[in-house]
Design an enzyme around this catalytic site. Structure first.
Site, PDB file in Angstrom:
ATOM      1  N   ASP A  93      37.987  31.327  34.425  1.00  0.00           N
ATOM      2  CA  ASP A  93      38.016  32.194  33.256  1.00  0.00           C
ATOM      3  C   ASP A  93      39.391  32.873  33.145  1.00  0.00           C
ATOM      4  O   ASP A  93      40.120  32.971  34.122  1.00  0.00           O
ATOM      5  CB  ASP A  93      36.922  33.266  33.375  1.00  0.00           C
ATOM      6  CG  ASP A  93      36.749  34.060  32.073  1.00  0.00           C
ATOM      7  OD1 ASP A  93      36.323  35.224  32.147  1.00  0.00           O
ATOM      8  OD2 ASP A  93      37.066  33.523  30.995  1.00  0.00           O
ATOM      9  N   ASN A  94      39.758  33.327  31.946  1.00  0.00           N
ATOM     10  CA  ASN A  94      40.929  34.187  31.728  1.00  0.00           C
ATOM     11  C   ASN A  94      42.275  33.543  32.024  1.00  0.00           C
ATOM     12  O   ASN A  94      43.224  34.237  32.423  1.00  0.00           O
ATOM     13  CB  ASN A  94      40.816  35.475  32.569  1.00  0.00           C
ATOM     14  CG  ASN A  94      39.496  36.150  32.412  1.00  0.00           C
ATOM     15  OD1 ASN A  94      38.726  36.255  33.351  1.00  0.00           O
ATOM     16  ND2 ASN A  94      39.197  36.588  31.194  1.00  0.00           N
ATOM     17  N   LYS A 106      42.743  37.971  39.178  1.00  0.00           N
ATOM     18  CA  LYS A 106      43.469  36.800  38.659  1.00  0.00           C
ATOM     19  C   LYS A 106      44.542  36.309  39.631  1.00  0.00           C
ATOM     20  O   LYS A 106      44.848  35.130  39.650  1.00  0.00           O
ATOM     21  CB  LYS A 106      44.060  37.141  37.289  1.00  0.00           C
ATOM     22  CG  LYS A 106      43.023  37.730  36.331  1.00  0.00           C
ATOM     23  CD  LYS A 106      41.685  36.952  36.311  1.00  0.00           C
ATOM     24  CE  LYS A 106      40.539  37.788  35.764  1.00  0.00           C
ATOM     25  NZ  LYS A 106      39.210  37.171  36.036  1.00  0.00           N
ATOM     26  N   ASP A 159      36.341  33.909  38.481  1.00  0.00           N
ATOM     27  CA  ASP A 159      36.369  34.999  37.508  1.00  0.00           C
ATOM     28  C   ASP A 159      36.671  36.329  38.181  1.00  0.00           C
ATOM     29  O   ASP A 159      36.337  37.397  37.674  1.00  0.00           O
ATOM     30  CB  ASP A 159      35.022  35.071  36.778  1.00  0.00           C
ATOM     31  CG  ASP A 159      35.094  35.937  35.525  1.00  0.00           C
ATOM     32  OD1 ASP A 159      34.037  36.447  35.089  1.00  0.00           O
ATOM     33  OD2 ASP A 159      36.212  36.126  34.999  1.00  0.00           O
ATOM     34  N   GLU A 185      36.569  37.660  25.615  1.00  0.00           N
ATOM     35  CA  GLU A 185      35.199  38.100  25.286  1.00  0.00           C
ATOM     36  C   GLU A 185      35.191  39.250  24.275  1.00  0.00           C
ATOM     37  O   GLU A 185      35.912  40.225  24.397  1.00  0.00           O
ATOM     38  CB  GLU A 185      34.440  38.522  26.565  1.00  0.00           C
ATOM     39  CG  GLU A 185      35.167  39.458  27.502  1.00  0.00           C
ATOM     40  CD  GLU A 185      35.930  38.724  28.591  1.00  0.00           C
ATOM     41  OE1 GLU A 185      36.349  37.573  28.364  1.00  0.00           O
ATOM     42  OE2 GLU A 185      36.146  39.295  29.664  1.00  0.00           O
TER      43      GLU A 185
HETATM   44  O1  LIG Z   1      38.262  44.094  38.696  1.00  0.00           O
HETATM   45  C1  LIG Z   1      37.724  43.409  39.521  1.00  0.00           C
HETATM   46  N1  LIG Z   1      37.154  42.209  39.287  1.00  0.00           N
HETATM   47  C2  LIG Z   1      37.097  41.747  37.951  1.00  0.00           C
HETATM   48  C3  LIG Z   1      38.020  40.567  37.807  1.00  0.00           C
HETATM   49  N2  LIG Z   1      38.029  40.230  36.380  1.00  0.00           N
HETATM   50  C4  LIG Z   1      38.947  40.778  35.588  1.00  0.00           C
HETATM   51  O2  LIG Z   1      39.783  41.533  36.034  1.00  0.00           O
HETATM   52  C5  LIG Z   1      38.890  40.479  34.122  1.00  0.00           C
HETATM   53  C6  LIG Z   1      39.665  41.260  33.253  1.00  0.00           C
HETATM   54  C7  LIG Z   1      39.617  41.028  31.870  1.00  0.00           C
HETATM   55  C8  LIG Z   1      40.446  41.845  30.962  1.00  0.00           C
HETATM   56  C9  LIG Z   1      41.064  41.265  29.855  1.00  0.00           C
HETATM   57  C10 LIG Z   1      41.829  42.028  28.985  1.00  0.00           C
HETATM   58  C11 LIG Z   1      41.993  43.366  29.224  1.00  0.00           C
HETATM   59  F1  LIG Z   1      42.724  44.124  28.373  1.00  0.00           F
HETATM   60  C12 LIG Z   1      41.381  43.963  30.332  1.00  0.00           C
HETATM   61  C13 LIG Z   1      40.606  43.205  31.199  1.00  0.00           C
HETATM   62  C14 LIG Z   1      38.793  40.027  31.335  1.00  0.00           C
HETATM   63  C15 LIG Z   1      38.023  39.262  32.212  1.00  0.00           C
HETATM   64  O3  LIG Z   1      37.202  38.282  31.723  1.00  0.00           O
HETATM   65  C16 LIG Z   1      38.070  39.475  33.592  1.00  0.00           C
HETATM   66  O4  LIG Z   1      37.305  38.649  34.392  1.00  0.00           O
HETATM   67  C17 LIG Z   1      37.619  43.843  40.906  1.00  0.00           C
HETATM   68  C18 LIG Z   1      37.711  45.178  41.201  1.00  0.00           C
HETATM   69  C19 LIG Z   1      37.587  45.533  42.515  1.00  0.00           C
HETATM   70  O5  LIG Z   1      37.613  46.780  42.928  1.00  0.00           O
HETATM   71  N3  LIG Z   1      37.406  44.575  43.443  1.00  0.00           N
HETATM   72  C20 LIG Z   1      37.344  43.278  43.057  1.00  0.00           C
HETATM   73  N4  LIG Z   1      37.432  42.885  41.812  1.00  0.00           N
HETATM   74 MG   LIG Z   2      36.621  36.963  33.239  1.00  0.00          MG
END
Ligand SMILES: O=C(NCCNC(=O)c1cc(-c2ccc(F)cc2)cc(O)c1O)c1cc(O)ncn1
Ligand SMILES: [Mg+2]
Length: 214
Positions: A169-170, A144, A141, A199
């Site tokens: 996920d996603n 991506k 998760d 979600e």
């Molecule tokens: O953003 C970091 N992790 C979250 C990964 N997860 C996602 O990006 C994620 C995004 C979405 C999502 C879906 C639609 C939309 F319009 C915007 C966002 C949904 C989800 O369910 C996710 O799981 C991150 C930052 C950082 O600085 N270092 C390491 N990781």
């Molecule tokens: Mg997710």
């Protein structure tokens, strides 16, 4: 100074959930995200699918890639048998700081090891650092574009055994096309798509469950 969304999510947990009650923590986060501010937790709809897979696998060792605020960490850990261990990797220190407090509020800190850092750096070190040989379940998760390289890395490091279950996920939104293509076409995986919604929205999304065949 302005609070961040993760900080406001934590405040909602501390205000509305009962200490030591994981289900009340999950409910408080879902209420907050549905009625106050959207946040990228796996959420209640995909969360139920995740719960059913976790209960079916009944894992003793779990790896979660991408903790965020700890919502799925709490969901998964609350279903684990007493001797089970969940390791969750989070790159973002601000997310990790909030997740630690959410996990503690749920009373699950003894089952969960939150590790701060990048999955690419940590995956090769897990066996020696945590005395874990293979994972029964992996929940992907995090970023991506890291799902595929990290899956190949887990294979290379021998962290997957015949029957290990990956849940991603996603796979539709934001989408992980290269990962999906890999697990669906590789003879080393048996894959299944569980259709759902992003979600707290009406957009399509889903979970991909892939069993490693060794
Ligand atoms: O953003 C970091 N992790 C979250 C990964 N997860 C996602 O990006 C994620 C995004 C979405 C999502 C879906 C639609 C939309 F319009 C915007 C966002 C949904 C989800 O369910 C996710 O799981 C991150 C930052 C950082 O600085 N270092 C390491 N990781
Ligand atoms: Mg997710």
């Amino acid at each position: 100074t302005q609070s961040t969304r993760p900080q406001r999510l934590l405040s909602a947990v501390q205000k509305n959930a009962t200490r030591g009650n994981p289900r009340s923590v999950v409910r408080a986060i879902d209420e907050f995200c549905r009625h106050k501010e959207w946040a990228m937790n796996v959420g209640d709809e995909k969360g139920c699918i995740l719960d059913s897979i976790v209960s079916e696998v009944n894992p003793v060792t779990v790896l979660e890639l991408g903790t965020y605020c700890g919502y799925s960490t709490v969901r998964i850990a609350s279903l684990l048998p007493p001797n089970a261990k969940l390791i969750t990797l989070e790159f973002n220190p601000d997310f990790a700081a909030i997740a630690r407090q959410v996990i503690a509020w749920a009373g699950l800190q003894d089952k969960v090891q939150l590790v701060e850092g990048s999955s690419g750096d940590w995956i090769p070190k897990i066996q020696e650092q945590f005395g874990i040989n293979t994972f029964d379940l992996v929940f992907l998760d995090h970023w991506k574009d890291r799902y595929l390289p990290d899956t190949k890395l887990m294979e290379k490091c021998g962290l997957l055994r015949k029957g290990s279950v990956l849940v991603a996920d996603n796979v539709i939104c934001p989408g992980t096309p290269d990962y999906l293509e890999y697990v669906r076409s590789s003879p080393c995986y048996k894959s299944q798509y569980f259709i759902s919604h992003l979600e707290y929205t009406k957009a399509e999304d889903g979970l991909e469950k892939s069993v490693f065949l060794g």
